[in-house]
Design a protein around this motif. Structure first.
Motif, PDB file in Angstrom:
ATOM      1  N   LEU A 144       0.877  -1.207   0.004  1.00  0.00           N
ATOM      2  CA  LEU A 144       0.026  -0.096   0.038  1.00  0.00           C
ATOM      3  C   LEU A 144       0.840   1.381   0.104  1.00  0.00           C
ATOM      4  CD1 LEU A 144      -2.543  -1.131   2.431  1.00  0.00           C
ATOM      5  CD2 LEU A 144      -2.832  -1.077   0.064  1.00  0.00           C
ATOM      6  N   THR A 145       2.015   1.106   0.575  1.00  0.00           N
ATOM      7  CA  THR A 145       3.079   2.550   0.500  1.00  0.00           C
ATOM      8  C   THR A 145       3.367   2.773  -0.879  1.00  0.00           C
ATOM      9  OG1 THR A 145       4.730   0.594   0.863  1.00  0.00           O
ATOM     10  CG2 THR A 145       3.720   1.739   3.128  1.00  0.00           C
ATOM     11  N   ASP A 149      -0.262   8.680  -4.752  1.00  0.00           N
ATOM     12  CA  ASP A 149      -1.014   9.705  -4.476  1.00  0.00           C
ATOM     13  C   ASP A 149      -1.271   9.715  -2.876  1.00  0.00           C
ATOM     14  OD1 ASP A 149      -4.006  10.779  -3.797  1.00  0.00           O
ATOM     15  OD2 ASP A 149      -3.083  12.081  -5.219  1.00  0.00           O
ATOM     16  N   PRO A 150      -1.194  10.618  -2.259  1.00  0.00           N
ATOM     17  CA  PRO A 150      -1.147  10.318  -0.486  1.00  0.00           C
ATOM     18  C   PRO A 150      -2.609  10.135  -0.139  1.00  0.00           C
ATOM     19  CG  PRO A 150      -0.349  12.707  -1.154  1.00  0.00           C
ATOM     20  CD  PRO A 150      -0.421  11.958  -2.513  1.00  0.00           C
ATOM     21  N   THR A 151      -3.289  11.071  -0.729  1.00  0.00           N
ATOM     22  CA  THR A 151      -5.061  10.737  -0.408  1.00  0.00           C
ATOM     23  C   THR A 151      -5.432   9.228  -0.643  1.00  0.00           C
ATOM     24  OG1 THR A 151      -5.236  13.228  -0.650  1.00  0.00           O
ATOM     25  CG2 THR A 151      -7.378  11.980  -0.601  1.00  0.00           C
ATOM     26  N   GLU A 152      -5.366   9.028  -2.023  1.00  0.00           N
ATOM     27  CA  GLU A 152      -5.456   7.702  -2.298  1.00  0.00           C
ATOM     28  C   GLU A 152      -4.824   6.634  -1.599  1.00  0.00           C
ATOM     29  OE1 GLU A 152      -5.463   4.685  -6.564  1.00  0.00           O
ATOM     30  OE2 GLU A 152      -4.282   6.699  -6.310  1.00  0.00           O
ATOM     31  N   ARG A 153      -3.743   6.804  -1.113  1.00  0.00           N
ATOM     32  CA  ARG A 153      -3.036   5.800  -0.236  1.00  0.00           C
ATOM     33  C   ARG A 153      -3.661   5.707   1.075  1.00  0.00           C
ATOM     34  NH1 ARG A 153       1.488   7.917  -0.427  1.00  0.00           N
ATOM     35  NH2 ARG A 153       1.660   8.945   1.603  1.00  0.00           N
ATOM     36  N   LEU A 154      -3.982   6.782   1.556  1.00  0.00           N
ATOM     37  CA  LEU A 154      -4.781   6.736   3.024  1.00  0.00           C
ATOM     38  C   LEU A 154      -6.205   6.090   2.774  1.00  0.00           C
ATOM     39  CD1 LEU A 154      -3.908  10.201   4.465  1.00  0.00           C
ATOM     40  CD2 LEU A 154      -3.152   8.011   5.377  1.00  0.00           C
ATOM     41  N   ALA A 155      -6.903   6.444   1.663  1.00  0.00           N
ATOM     42  CA  ALA A 155      -8.248   5.985   1.216  1.00  0.00           C
ATOM     43  C   ALA A 155      -8.186   4.578   1.169  1.00  0.00           C
ATOM     44  CB  ALA A 155      -8.747   6.801   0.043  1.00  0.00           C
ATOM     45  N   ILE A 156      -7.138   3.839   0.526  1.00  0.00           N
ATOM     46  CA  ILE A 156      -7.011   2.387   0.265  1.00  0.00           C
ATOM     47  C   ILE A 156      -6.586   1.712   1.623  1.00  0.00           C
ATOM     48  CG2 ILE A 156      -5.981   0.732  -1.008  1.00  0.00           C
ATOM     49  CD1 ILE A 156      -6.269   2.303  -3.513  1.00  0.00           C
ATOM     50  N   THR A 157      -5.658   2.389   2.454  1.00  0.00           N
ATOM     51  CA  THR A 157      -5.059   1.588   3.597  1.00  0.00           C
ATOM     52  C   THR A 157      -6.146   1.591   4.563  1.00  0.00           C
ATOM     53  OG1 THR A 157      -2.832   2.837   3.046  1.00  0.00           O
ATOM     54  CG2 THR A 157      -3.453   2.060   5.411  1.00  0.00           C
ATOM     55  N   TYR A 158      -7.151   2.687   4.489  1.00  0.00           N
ATOM     56  CA  TYR A 158      -8.252   2.610   5.841  1.00  0.00           C
ATOM     57  C   TYR A 158      -9.604   2.349   5.134  1.00  0.00           C
ATOM     58  CZ  TYR A 158      -4.421   4.422   8.410  1.00  0.00           C
ATOM     59  OH  TYR A 158      -3.121   4.471   9.223  1.00  0.00           O
TER      60      TYR A 158
END
Length: 458
Positions: A144-145, A149-158
């Motif tokens: 996931l890292t 895209d930082p927002t997409e990364r957080l969205a998919i992570t959580y």
């Protein structure tokens, strides 16, 4: 593989928590409410109590992490949304157990998934599931890292829709938004409000402990208790006899800020299912003329209010009726009420621990549409309050669109109102400089909640 119809439940599945979890997830993904569908499946099953807990964990875990699971599966199955629903949910289930649980070895998780594919499906499905799981094992899951895209990364992570993750970032900043997002995937606490018209909090705690519950006084609310163990609280004598009711700790904080006195007339403008209505009633004395007028737009929900009022022994102080709060002038005159509560219809995004599927159903446009409804209710009830009276507005969402922005717009349109500090008994730091209360899910592991208290000054 294309989407197919639901198959009839097979006998072998009724005692298999994984198979029953797959059945439940199919229906939830197609629109059923997770809690209702889970209860229905548990009643049909032949599961032990231990397996019921395991099945519940599987169902809520897959729902909570669906976007993460789909991201991983998408690297091995193109257009995974075109799979038969039960096959997709079976693969999600295996992924969830592998990545988020630690009691079952990976080889056992995969073997059980393959066996279920064989028993429920046919040789082709078993071969497909085997191939996908073995490919995951050989190649490993995509990190996931690596999402740039930082927002997409957080969205998919959580596992939050990207629009929602962006709104959280906009409202609270990246660091706090991530804490909120992470907290929404934690298991919800079981909490109750003590019916103080019937007994003290200390008496309720003692009775619940005697019934086998582990009880902790709420750090947030003076009338709430947090419970673990002991079984289903709704089956307890304390609940059935009306000494307690199921209510989130944060939700119990709206009513105290009304500052209700025994003989007051109170309007609860959007009352169902009656948790806050019955809480208001604990402050009232019917013989002194105290009454709460409880409204809901749906007649069947009015029945819920009345049933809760009867169970909690406060029905003599509650008048419940079916009425759209935007049409209160059809039933009540101006200056009719000493206090008004508006627990407004909202997106419910503070409740994602309890209703995890809601995150996939909501869109930004929904919050803007709800904002109009919220303001319309406030506009309608504004003239109903007596000068010097209090109006408490609240939602169970965490978005500024439905909270701060609504209050600011209302005050701009109604100079006869002013903000006053919302009363909080235990953690006074929750009240900000404007007097507003934001209870975020990461603070006390409760529902997310917003409360504003307004006073009519002319």
């Amino acid at each position: 593989m294309t989407k197919g119809k639901y198959q009839a439940v097979q006998t072998f599945e009724l005692a298999d928590p994984r198979a029953m979890a797959v059945r439940t997830l199919e229906r939830v993904h197609d629109g059923a409410y997770s809690n209702l569908q889970l209860d229905a499946m548990i009643k049909r099953s032949h599961l032990t109590e231990r397996d019921v807990h395991f099945m519940t964990n599987l169902v809520y875990g897959v729902i909570q992490h669906r976007l993460t699971l789909d991201y991983w599966l998408g690297h091995f199955v193109k257009q995974s949304n075109q799979l038969d629903p039960w096959v997709r949910e079976l693969l999600f289930l295996a992924l969830y157990q592998w990545q988020f649980l630690d009691k079952v070895p990976q080889h056992a998780i995969f073997d059980q998934a393959i066996e279920l594919a064989k028993r429920r499906g046919h040789a082709g499905i078993r071969k497909f599931v085997t191939g996908v799981l073995h490919a995951m094992d050989r190649q490993g899951l995509p990190a996931l890292t690596a999402i740039s895209d930082p927002t997409e990364r957080l969205a998919i992570t959580y596992s939050l829709p990207q629009w929602l993750m962006q709104r959280l970032i906009d409202d609270y900043g990246s660091a706090r938004a991530e804490k909120i997002a992470a907290s929404l995937n934690q298991a919800p606490a079981q909490s109750v409000r003590v019916n103080t018209a019937e007994m003290t909090v200390a008496q309720a705690q003692a009775e619940l402990e005697q019934a086998g519950f582990t009880v902790t006084p709420s750090l947030l609310s003076p009338v709430a208790l947090r419970l673990t163990g002991g079984g289903h609280i709704s089956e307890s004598v304390a609940f059935q006899s009306g000494k307690i009711t199921i209510q989130d700790e944060a939700a119990t904080l709206m009513v105290p800020s009304l500052d209700v006195k025994p003989g007051m007339r109170v309007l609860d403008a959007a009352a169902a299912p009656g948790g806050k209505t019955t809480q208001i009633a604990t402050y009232l004395d019917a013989q002194a003329g105290g009454v709460v007028e409880a409204l809901d737009i749906h007649p069947h929900k009015v029945d819920l209010i009345q049933a809760n009022a009867k169970r909690l022994h406060v029905a003599d102080r509650i008048h419940a009726r079916a009425l759209d709060a935007r049409q209160v002038d059809q039933q009540f005159a101006d200056n009719s009420f000493d206090r008004i509560l508006v627990d407004a219809p909202c997106s419910g995004l503070g409740l994602l621990r309890r209703k995890p599927e809601v995150r996939y159903e909501k869109h930004l446009a929904d919050s803007y549409a709800l904002q109009k409804v919220q303001l319309a209710i406030l506009d309608a009830v504004a003239s109903m309050l007596k000068v010097g009276g209090r109006l408490v507005y609240g939602t169970c969402t965490v978005l500024t669109i439905e909270n701060d922005d609504v209050v600011a717009a209302f005050i701009a349109r109604h100079p006869e109102y002013r903000l006053v500090p919302t009363y909080v008994d235990k953690d006074r730091s929750l009240t900000d400089k404007q007097g507003l209360v934001h209870i975020l899910p990461d603070q006390y592991q409760t529902d997310g909640f917003f409360i504003a208290t307004l006073e009519r000054i002319k």
